[in-house]
Design a protein around this motif. Structure first.
Motif, PDB file in Angstrom:
ATOM      1  N   ASN A 237     -35.293   9.571  14.847  1.00 57.88           N
ATOM      2  CA  ASN A 237     -35.860   8.933  16.041  1.00 57.88           C
ATOM      3  C   ASN A 237     -35.652   9.763  17.304  1.00 57.88           C
ATOM      4  O   ASN A 237     -35.612   9.234  18.405  1.00 57.88           O
ATOM      5  N   SER A 238     -35.530  11.082  17.151  1.00 59.57           N
ATOM      6  CA  SER A 238     -35.353  11.959  18.312  1.00 59.57           C
ATOM      7  C   SER A 238     -36.597  11.941  19.197  1.00 59.57           C
ATOM      8  O   SER A 238     -37.681  11.528  18.783  1.00 59.57           O
ATOM      9  N   ASP A 239     -36.431  12.416  20.431  1.00 56.79           N
ATOM     10  CA  ASP A 239     -37.582  12.544  21.340  1.00 56.79           C
ATOM     11  C   ASP A 239     -38.646  13.470  20.738  1.00 56.79           C
ATOM     12  O   ASP A 239     -39.841  13.211  20.852  1.00 56.79           O
ATOM     13  N   TYR A 240     -38.188  14.556  20.138  1.00 54.22           N
ATOM     14  CA  TYR A 240     -39.074  15.464  19.403  1.00 54.22           C
ATOM     15  C   TYR A 240     -38.597  15.486  17.958  1.00 54.22           C
ATOM     16  O   TYR A 240     -37.435  15.793  17.688  1.00 54.22           O
ATOM     17  N   SER A 241     -39.488  15.161  17.030  1.00 53.69           N
ATOM     18  CA  SER A 241     -39.078  15.048  15.628  1.00 53.69           C
ATOM     19  C   SER A 241     -40.142  15.611  14.700  1.00 53.69           C
ATOM     20  O   SER A 241     -41.336  15.392  14.906  1.00 53.69           O
ATOM     21  N   ILE A 242     -39.690  16.367  13.695  1.00 53.13           N
ATOM     22  CA  ILE A 242     -40.588  16.847  12.652  1.00 53.13           C
ATOM     23  C   ILE A 242     -40.704  15.777  11.573  1.00 53.13           C
ATOM     24  O   ILE A 242     -39.701  15.226  11.125  1.00 53.13           O
ATOM     25  N   GLN A 243     -41.949  15.491  11.154  1.00 45.89           N
ATOM     26  CA  GLN A 243     -42.211  14.434  10.175  1.00 45.89           C
ATOM     27  C   GLN A 243     -43.126  14.969   9.066  1.00 45.89           C
ATOM     28  O   GLN A 243     -43.870  15.924   9.265  1.00 45.89           O
ATOM     29  N   ASN A 244     -43.066  14.317   7.909  1.00 48.74           N
ATOM     30  CA  ASN A 244     -44.011  14.559   6.816  1.00 48.74           C
ATOM     31  C   ASN A 244     -44.103  16.037   6.420  1.00 48.74           C
ATOM     32  O   ASN A 244     -45.182  16.647   6.424  1.00 48.74           O
ATOM     33  N   ILE A 245     -42.975  16.602   6.047  1.00 50.50           N
ATOM     34  CA  ILE A 245     -42.910  18.022   5.702  1.00 50.50           C
ATOM     35  C   ILE A 245     -43.469  18.266   4.303  1.00 50.50           C
ATOM     36  O   ILE A 245     -43.144  17.571   3.348  1.00 50.50           O
ATOM     37  N   LYS A 246     -44.328  19.283   4.203  1.00 47.69           N
ATOM     38  CA  LYS A 246     -44.835  19.752   2.914  1.00 47.69           C
ATOM     39  C   LYS A 246     -44.657  21.269   2.855  1.00 47.69           C
ATOM     40  O   LYS A 246     -44.536  21.933   3.888  1.00 47.69           O
ATOM     41  N   ILE A 247     -44.623  21.799   1.632  1.00 54.18           N
ATOM     42  CA  ILE A 247     -44.618  23.250   1.447  1.00 54.18           C
ATOM     43  C   ILE A 247     -45.929  23.642   0.785  1.00 54.18           C
ATOM     44  O   ILE A 247     -46.255  23.172  -0.303  1.00 54.18           O
ATOM     45  N   GLU A 248     -46.685  24.501   1.482  1.00 50.89           N
ATOM     46  CA  GLU A 248     -47.976  24.952   0.973  1.00 50.89           C
ATOM     47  C   GLU A 248     -48.022  26.472   1.030  1.00 50.89           C
ATOM     48  O   GLU A 248     -47.887  27.060   2.105  1.00 50.89           O
ATOM     49  N   ASN A 249     -48.174  27.104  -0.137  1.00 51.17           N
ATOM     50  CA  ASN A 249     -48.251  28.566  -0.222  1.00 51.17           C
ATOM     51  C   ASN A 249     -47.063  29.254   0.452  1.00 51.17           C
ATOM     52  O   ASN A 249     -47.216  30.261   1.148  1.00 51.17           O
ATOM     53  N   GLY A 250     -45.879  28.677   0.257  1.00 53.31           N
ATOM     54  CA  GLY A 250     -44.666  29.282   0.799  1.00 53.31           C
ATOM     55  C   GLY A 250     -44.429  29.025   2.268  1.00 53.31           C
ATOM     56  O   GLY A 250     -43.495  29.579   2.856  1.00 53.31           O
ATOM     57  N   SER A 251     -45.245  28.196   2.903  1.00 55.61           N
ATOM     58  CA  SER A 251     -45.083  27.863   4.320  1.00 55.61           C
ATOM     59  C   SER A 251     -44.832  26.362   4.484  1.00 55.61           C
ATOM     60  O   SER A 251     -45.283  25.553   3.667  1.00 55.61           O
ATOM     61  N   TYR A 252     -44.143  26.004   5.536  1.00 56.94           N
ATOM     62  CA  TYR A 252     -43.999  24.597   5.894  1.00 56.94           C
ATOM     63  C   TYR A 252     -45.251  24.130   6.633  1.00 56.94           C
ATOM     64  O   TYR A 252     -45.775  24.832   7.503  1.00 56.94           O
ATOM     65  N   VAL A 253     -45.707  22.939   6.305  1.00 58.73           N
ATOM     66  CA  VAL A 253     -46.768  22.265   7.062  1.00 58.73           C
ATOM     67  C   VAL A 253     -46.251  20.868   7.386  1.00 58.73           C
ATOM     68  O   VAL A 253     -45.744  20.164   6.497  1.00 58.73           O
ATOM     69  N   PHE A 254     -46.369  20.445   8.638  1.00 61.32           N
ATOM     70  CA  PHE A 254     -45.724  19.201   9.049  1.00 61.32           C
ATOM     71  C   PHE A 254     -46.374  18.646  10.311  1.00 61.32           C
ATOM     72  O   PHE A 254     -47.288  19.260  10.887  1.00 61.32           O
ATOM     73  N   GLU A 255     -45.902  17.486  10.727  1.00 62.55           N
ATOM     74  CA  GLU A 255     -46.299  16.882  12.001  1.00 62.55           C
ATOM     75  C   GLU A 255     -45.124  16.933  12.965  1.00 62.55           C
ATOM     76  O   GLU A 255     -43.964  16.919  12.538  1.00 62.55           O
TER      77      GLU A 255
END
Length: 450
Positions: A237-255
């Motif tokens: 619940n931080s002011d800035y937070s990374i959500q919904n992490i996926k790994i695609e082709n060796g990279s992180y993709v997230f919101e």
């Protein structure tokens, strides 16, 4: 001191990563720069290639005649230089203006909009990401980095002088010379106990740093740290937070959830949750400064990393060789997490060189636990850096505490042979000493073998 009145800058320890960035900066600003270092390295070679004079013998005769003008000369030194250094003693005895690197950084940045990155881990990568993001958004920045950026092949990003991005180093309380507009604190784990003596003193120094903010400044802190500020974290619940992490082709993709919106399809290529946090805080600081979210997301995807921070040297189906600067148990844990996440079913051989006798002593049990996690371990002797040996503090002592059947202590001369004896698919070199100089040997040997 008005730096405009200074024409000559003399660096004692010019080959250091922070010192060399300052040397590049002053050279770019048409000052005459001369420096001493005890060892010729890739960094000193790069300075010479720019036209900066560098010598490797501590001798007063090496000081140019033009530098005898005390009023026009500034001497910059690193705390790693011994007090009996001949050139430093010469300048000090004659009442030259002699300042630490951190003091000079404070002078350069005091009249800029300064964004400072502090913390016992993550400073260099976060500063490098932040400098890259703001440069890609065409902010008029000067960024002083604690490592060589892969994007710029330099530890200095020079795109103007109105804004500065700096690494705020807690060693020797150096960061207390800064007065930033924005500051972040990535971590406050115990370290540098040779300086602070006690973890509570280190914590107090970070509290003191947080009070160095200019009026109306902003403090950004990793969620759970005992300070008040704009928070950041992963899946919380931080002011800035990374959500919904996926790994695609060796990279992180997230919101990224911000106080105002959600940024979607954010891509970042560096492995490890610790690097996700570094990317997040850099993104948050740049957003709060006023950079475009669209440009920042694009810039983050083009970030390539810092040399010796999870740097790939071999990456084939049969063998992967990664080098990392990790020299604290928490950093080793972070590298281990990243390796296991990227290569979950492969055997990992770690080669570790402890850095400093005092750090090895202070965290011996934590080092043992973190190093026990790898499938195989090769240990090198302790790199002393600025320290004299401490009785009983050896790599053999550390080796005996590590719970790993596949462990051994070898010399640098035996290293290649020991790696050849392993059938691990992942080779990992870690440490902050001169283990980085073994990387070329290992890469050459196993590129041929592969």
């Amino acid at each position: 001191m008005n730096l405009n009145n200074i024409h000559n800058i003399y660096f004692i320890g010019v080959g250091g990563i922070g010192m060399s960035a300052l040397a590049r900066y002053f050279h770019a600003n048409n000052k005459r720069v001369v420096g001493y270092d005890k060892t010729q390295t890739e960094i000193t070679d790069s300075l010479v290639a720019l036209g900066i004079e560098v010598h490797f013998e501590d001798a007063v005769d090496n000081i140019p005649v033009s530098f005898l003008d005390i009023e026009k000369t500034l001497v910059v030194y690193t705390p790693a230089i011994p007090k009996n250094h001949l050139e430093l003693s010469y300048f000090s005895a004659r009442k030259y203006r002699v300042l630490k690197r951190s003091q000079v950084l404070g002078l350069i940045t005091e009249n800029t909009f300064c964004l400072a990155v502090a913390g016992t881990h993550g400073k260099t990568t976060t500063t490098s990401i932040l400098g890259h993001l703001m440069n890609e958004c065409d902010v008029p920045i000067t960024a002083f980095l604690g490592g060589i950026s892969e994007n710029y092949n330099s530890n200095l990003i020079l795109n103007g002088t109105e804004v500065s991005v700096v690494e705020a180093d807690e060693f020797d309380r150096s960061f207390l010379t800064l007065s930033p507009d924005f500051a972040c604190i990535t971590s406050m784990d115990a370290d540098h106990l040779d300086i602070y003596g006690d973890p509570s003193e280190l914590k107090k120094s970070f509290e003191d740093f947080s009070k160095r903010l200019k009026p109306n400044g902003k403090l950004f802190i990793r969620n759970s740290l005992p300070l008040q500020g704009i928070t950041y974290g992963i899946e919380d619940n931080s002011d800035y937070s990374i959500q919904n992490i996926k790994i695609e082709n060796g990279s992180y993709v997230f919101e990224v959830k911000t106080p105002k919106t959600i940024l979607e399809n954010v891509q970042f290529d560096l492995p490890g949750r610790h690097n996700l946090l570094n990317a997040l805080i850099a993104l948050a600081m740049a957003l709060e400064y006023g950079c475009s979210a669209v440009l920042l997301v694009k810039a983050l995807a083009s970030y390539k990393g810092v040399k010796r921070r999870f740097t790939y040297h071999i990456k084939t189906d049969d063998l992967v060789f990664i080098d990392d600067y990790a020299h604290h148990p928490k950093e080793i844990n972070a590298v281990h997490q990243a390796v296991r996440e990227m290569y979950p079913n492969k055997k990992v051989l770690a080669v570790f060189q402890p850095h400093l006798y005092s750090r090895t002593r202070d965290f011996i049990d934590d080092f043992a636990v973190s190093l026990s996690q790898f499938d195989e371990l090769i240990l090198l002797d302790i790199y002393p850096a600025r320290e004299l040996p401490i009785e009983g503090v050896t790599s053999t002592w550390l080796l005996n505490k590590i719970n790993n059947k596949n462990k051994q202590l070898v010399s640098k001369q035996e290293l290649l042979s020991a790696i050849h004896d392993s059938d691990a698919q992942i080779i990992l070199t870690i440490g902050a000493g001169d283990i980085g100089e073994q990387v070329k040997r290992i890469k050459k040997e196993f590129s041929i073998a592969g």
